[in-house]
Design an enzyme around this catalytic site. Structure first.
Site, PDB file in Angstrom:
ATOM      1  N   MET A   1      18.973  -6.030  -1.252  1.00  0.00           N
ATOM      2  CA  MET A   1      20.040  -5.310  -1.942  1.00  0.00           C
ATOM      3  C   MET A   1      20.840  -4.432  -0.985  1.00  0.00           C
ATOM      4  O   MET A   1      21.774  -3.751  -1.397  1.00  0.00           O
ATOM      5  CB  MET A   1      19.461  -4.495  -3.080  1.00  0.00           C
ATOM      6  CG  MET A   1      19.192  -5.409  -4.268  1.00  0.00           C
ATOM      7  SD  MET A   1      18.384  -4.575  -5.584  1.00  0.00           S
ATOM      8  CE  MET A   1      16.924  -4.045  -4.765  1.00  0.00           C
TER       9      MET A   1
ATOM     10  N   LYS B   1      10.051  -6.322  11.788  1.00  0.00           N
ATOM     11  CA  LYS B   1      10.120  -4.903  12.154  1.00  0.00           C
ATOM     12  C   LYS B   1       9.366  -4.543  13.446  1.00  0.00           C
ATOM     13  O   LYS B   1       9.802  -3.673  14.193  1.00  0.00           O
ATOM     14  CB  LYS B   1       9.584  -4.034  11.006  1.00  0.00           C
ATOM     15  CG  LYS B   1      10.541  -3.921   9.832  1.00  0.00           C
ATOM     16  CD  LYS B   1       9.982  -2.977   8.779  1.00  0.00           C
ATOM     17  CE  LYS B   1      10.979  -2.736   7.671  1.00  0.00           C
ATOM     18  NZ  LYS B   1      10.544  -1.726   6.716  1.00  0.00           N
TER      19      LYS B   1
ATOM     20  N   ASP C   1      12.396   4.646   7.550  1.00  0.00           N
ATOM     21  CA  ASP C   1      11.609   4.492   6.312  1.00  0.00           C
ATOM     22  C   ASP C   1      10.903   5.790   5.920  1.00  0.00           C
ATOM     23  O   ASP C   1      10.949   6.209   4.770  1.00  0.00           O
ATOM     24  CB  ASP C   1      10.574   3.371   6.471  1.00  0.00           C
ATOM     25  CG  ASP C   1      11.209   1.980   6.436  1.00  0.00           C
ATOM     26  OD1 ASP C   1      12.227   1.816   5.733  1.00  0.00           O
ATOM     27  OD2 ASP C   1      10.682   1.076   7.099  1.00  0.00           O
TER      28      ASP C   1
ATOM     29  N   ALA D   1       4.017   0.098   5.503  1.00  0.00           N
ATOM     30  CA  ALA D   1       4.746   1.162   4.802  1.00  0.00           C
ATOM     31  C   ALA D   1       3.955   2.470   4.857  1.00  0.00           C
ATOM     32  O   ALA D   1       4.530   3.545   5.093  1.00  0.00           O
ATOM     33  CB  ALA D   1       5.002   0.753   3.357  1.00  0.00           C
TER      34      ALA D   1
ATOM     35  N   ARG E   1      -8.289  -0.483   0.360  1.00  0.00           N
ATOM     36  CA  ARG E   1      -9.306  -1.492   0.017  1.00  0.00           C
ATOM     37  C   ARG E   1     -10.137  -1.834   1.253  1.00  0.00           C
ATOM     38  O   ARG E   1     -11.365  -1.864   1.204  1.00  0.00           O
ATOM     39  CB  ARG E   1      -8.588  -2.752  -0.518  1.00  0.00           C
ATOM     40  CG  ARG E   1      -9.500  -3.920  -0.737  1.00  0.00           C
ATOM     41  CD  ARG E   1      -8.728  -5.112  -1.250  1.00  0.00           C
ATOM     42  NE  ARG E   1      -7.695  -5.579  -0.302  1.00  0.00           N
ATOM     43  CZ  ARG E   1      -6.881  -6.590  -0.536  1.00  0.00           C
ATOM     44  NH1 ARG E   1      -6.939  -7.242  -1.685  1.00  0.00           N
ATOM     45  NH2 ARG E   1      -5.993  -6.955   0.364  1.00  0.00           N
ATOM     46  N   THR E   2      -9.469  -2.073   2.372  1.00  0.00           N
ATOM     47  CA  THR E   2     -10.170  -2.378   3.614  1.00  0.00           C
ATOM     48  C   THR E   2     -10.294  -1.066   4.401  1.00  0.00           C
ATOM     49  O   THR E   2      -9.332  -0.619   5.048  1.00  0.00           O
ATOM     50  CB  THR E   2      -9.370  -3.425   4.424  1.00  0.00           C
ATOM     51  OG1 THR E   2      -8.974  -4.466   3.537  1.00  0.00           O
ATOM     52  CG2 THR E   2     -10.183  -4.001   5.552  1.00  0.00           C
TER      53      THR E   2
ATOM     54  N   GLY F   1      10.042   3.783  -6.023  1.00  0.00           N
ATOM     55  CA  GLY F   1      10.460   3.629  -4.628  1.00  0.00           C
ATOM     56  C   GLY F   1      11.955   3.478  -4.413  1.00  0.00           C
ATOM     57  O   GLY F   1      12.407   3.287  -3.281  1.00  0.00           O
TER      58      GLY F   1
HETATM   59  P1  ATR Z   1       3.555  -3.223   3.734  1.00  0.00           P
HETATM   60  O1  ATR Z   1       4.282  -3.494   5.006  1.00  0.00           O
HETATM   61  O2  ATR Z   1       4.405  -3.398   2.500  1.00  0.00           O
HETATM   62  O3  ATR Z   1       2.845  -1.918   3.749  1.00  0.00           O
HETATM   63  P2  ATR Z   1       1.142  -4.648   4.386  1.00  0.00           P
HETATM   64  O4  ATR Z   1       1.258  -4.126   5.769  1.00  0.00           O
HETATM   65  O5  ATR Z   1       0.815  -6.078   4.186  1.00  0.00           O
HETATM   66  O6  ATR Z   1       2.489  -4.395   3.579  1.00  0.00           O
HETATM   67  O7  ATR Z   1       0.072  -3.724   3.596  1.00  0.00           O
HETATM   68  C1  ATR Z   1      -0.312  -3.999   2.300  1.00  0.00           C
HETATM   69  C2  ATR Z   1      -1.216  -2.878   1.782  1.00  0.00           C
HETATM   70  O8  ATR Z   1      -1.497  -3.172   0.392  1.00  0.00           O
HETATM   71  C3  ATR Z   1      -2.574  -2.799   2.458  1.00  0.00           C
HETATM   72  O9  ATR Z   1      -3.030  -1.467   2.403  1.00  0.00           O
HETATM   73  C4  ATR Z   1      -3.433  -3.704   1.582  1.00  0.00           C
HETATM   74  O10 ATR Z   1      -4.810  -3.421   1.615  1.00  0.00           O
HETATM   75  P3  ATR Z   1      -5.774  -4.146   2.716  1.00  0.00           P
HETATM   76  O11 ATR Z   1      -5.548  -3.409   4.003  1.00  0.00           O
HETATM   77  O12 ATR Z   1      -7.134  -3.967   2.170  1.00  0.00           O
HETATM   78  O13 ATR Z   1      -5.333  -5.586   2.779  1.00  0.00           O
HETATM   79  C5  ATR Z   1      -2.906  -3.325   0.229  1.00  0.00           C
HETATM   80  N1  ATR Z   1      -3.142  -4.362  -0.798  1.00  0.00           N
HETATM   81  C6  ATR Z   1      -2.411  -5.475  -1.021  1.00  0.00           C
HETATM   82  N2  ATR Z   1      -2.917  -6.185  -2.057  1.00  0.00           N
HETATM   83  C7  ATR Z   1      -3.990  -5.487  -2.509  1.00  0.00           C
HETATM   84  C8  ATR Z   1      -4.942  -5.677  -3.559  1.00  0.00           C
HETATM   85  N3  ATR Z   1      -4.870  -6.733  -4.386  1.00  0.00           N
HETATM   86  N4  ATR Z   1      -5.913  -4.748  -3.724  1.00  0.00           N
HETATM   87  C9  ATR Z   1      -5.992  -3.664  -2.917  1.00  0.00           C
HETATM   88  N5  ATR Z   1      -5.122  -3.431  -1.897  1.00  0.00           N
HETATM   89  C10 ATR Z   1      -4.153  -4.316  -1.693  1.00  0.00           C
END
Ligand code: ATR
Length: 282
Positions: free
Chosen positions: A16, A66, A102, A131, A152-153, A242
């Site tokens: 956009m 990026k 950002d 992000a 999560r991780t 956002g």
């Molecule tokens: P961005 O650039 O938009 O931040 P990214 O670098 O791929 O995208 O990061 C995605 C984030 O969303 C990560 O923190 C990811 O968690 P993991 O590090 O555990 O992968 C989180 N995320 C995405 N899908 C998820 C899910 N279904 N449950 C929990 N965390 C999720």
């Protein structure tokens, strides 16, 4: 001669930024055009060289370029260097200089929707991806100290904190621990993709222990209200989506290119229109 700007990404058709930026060029009577460019990963270096020689004045960089673009730029701003990602490129004396707006965009939006000075508040970031890193590093670079991260991780949250060059008092915690101790925080920043289509009913965590006086910021704006935002609102907690971050990161880029501060309301309105006109969360 018309000045050329743009955005590179893959995919790019959904962006956009072109309508938002072109509207401002027009409104300020600038002889400029902002063009989306679909650039494949393997063509990135050629694309940057091409933009340099044809005289592109500046451009935005979105996923997946990026970080990959950094070696092809002439200079990188220290904050963008620390974050390891560039979203805005500015031509200066025939050099391409990279910035990251950002995190600053996030801060401006939070100031607009919450309060001017939140540097002494206690924040929790959900997520540890790109992000989250931009927001976390920018906040720490501005002197905010109390920011914990849950993901999560778990090791990714820990790594983000350990590798941060700016001073802070952060700790990495599990999602379960964050849920249990949510009352420790008065700012919650949701940066994961949970809540986006198709999983719009999913929330990253329960808001059972959320303070009534807290503020919840979810960087997703499509849908306009994620499940987390809905849950927080139901508790009477103030929220933002956002959209503000998106608009302000673009406004900061516009300012770097033109020296003019664009009209935030007008930019917001045209993006809302593009999204189907649902203005409910602003
Ligand atoms: P961005 O650039 O938009 O931040 P990214 O670098 O791929 O995208 O990061 C995605 C984030 O969303 C990560 O923190 C990811 O968690 P993991 O590090 O555990 O992968 C989180 N995320 C995405 N899908 C998820 C899910 N279904 N449950 C929990 N965390 C999720």
């Amino acid at each position: 001669m018309i000045k050329l700007y743009g955005v590179i990404g893959n995919p790019i058709a959904q962006s956009m930024s072109p309508v938002m930026q072109n509207q401002e060029f027009q409104q300020f009577g600038l002889d400029a055009h902002y063009q989306p460019f679909h650039i494949l990963e393997k063509e990135l270096e050629t694309a940057v060289k091409g933009m340099k020689v044809i005289g592109v004045e500046g451009f935005n960089v979105t996923s997946p370029h990026k970080t990959a673009i950094m070696p092809f730029l002439d200079k990188i701003d220290p904050l963008a260097e620390a974050i390891g990602a560039v979203n805005t490129v500015v031509r200066k004396n025939d050099e391409f200089h990279g910035y990251n707006t950002d995190g600053d965009g996030f801060i401006r939006a939070l100031q607009a929707d919450w309060k001017e000075d939140f540097m002494n508040e206690r924040a929790l970031i959900i997520g540890a991806g790109g992000a989250a890193k931009a927001i976390f590093y920018t906040l720490l670079s501005k002197g905010m100290a109390h920011i914990d991260i849950c993901n999560r991780t778990a090791f990714k949250a820990k790594k983000l904190i350990e590798e941060c060059p700016y001073e802070g008092k952060s700790k990495a915690i599990s999602i379960a621990e964050a849920e249990d101790t949510l009352e420790h925080y008065n700012l919650i920043i949701q940066t994961t993709s949970i809540g986006m289509y198709p999983d719009i009913y999913k929330s990253p965590m329960s808001v059972k222990n959320l303070l009534p006086e807290a503020f919840v910021s979810d960087i997703i704006y499509n849908p306009f209200e994620t499940a987390l935002i809905k849950d927080a609102k139901q508790k009477g907690v103030k929220t933002q989506n956002g959209l503000g971050m998106f608009v302000y990161q673009g406004a900061l880029a516009f300012e770097k290119w033109t020296g003019i501060a664009p009209d935030i309301t007008r930019m917001t309105n045209i993006v809302v229109e593009q999204l189907g006109g649902n203005h409910a969360n602003r």
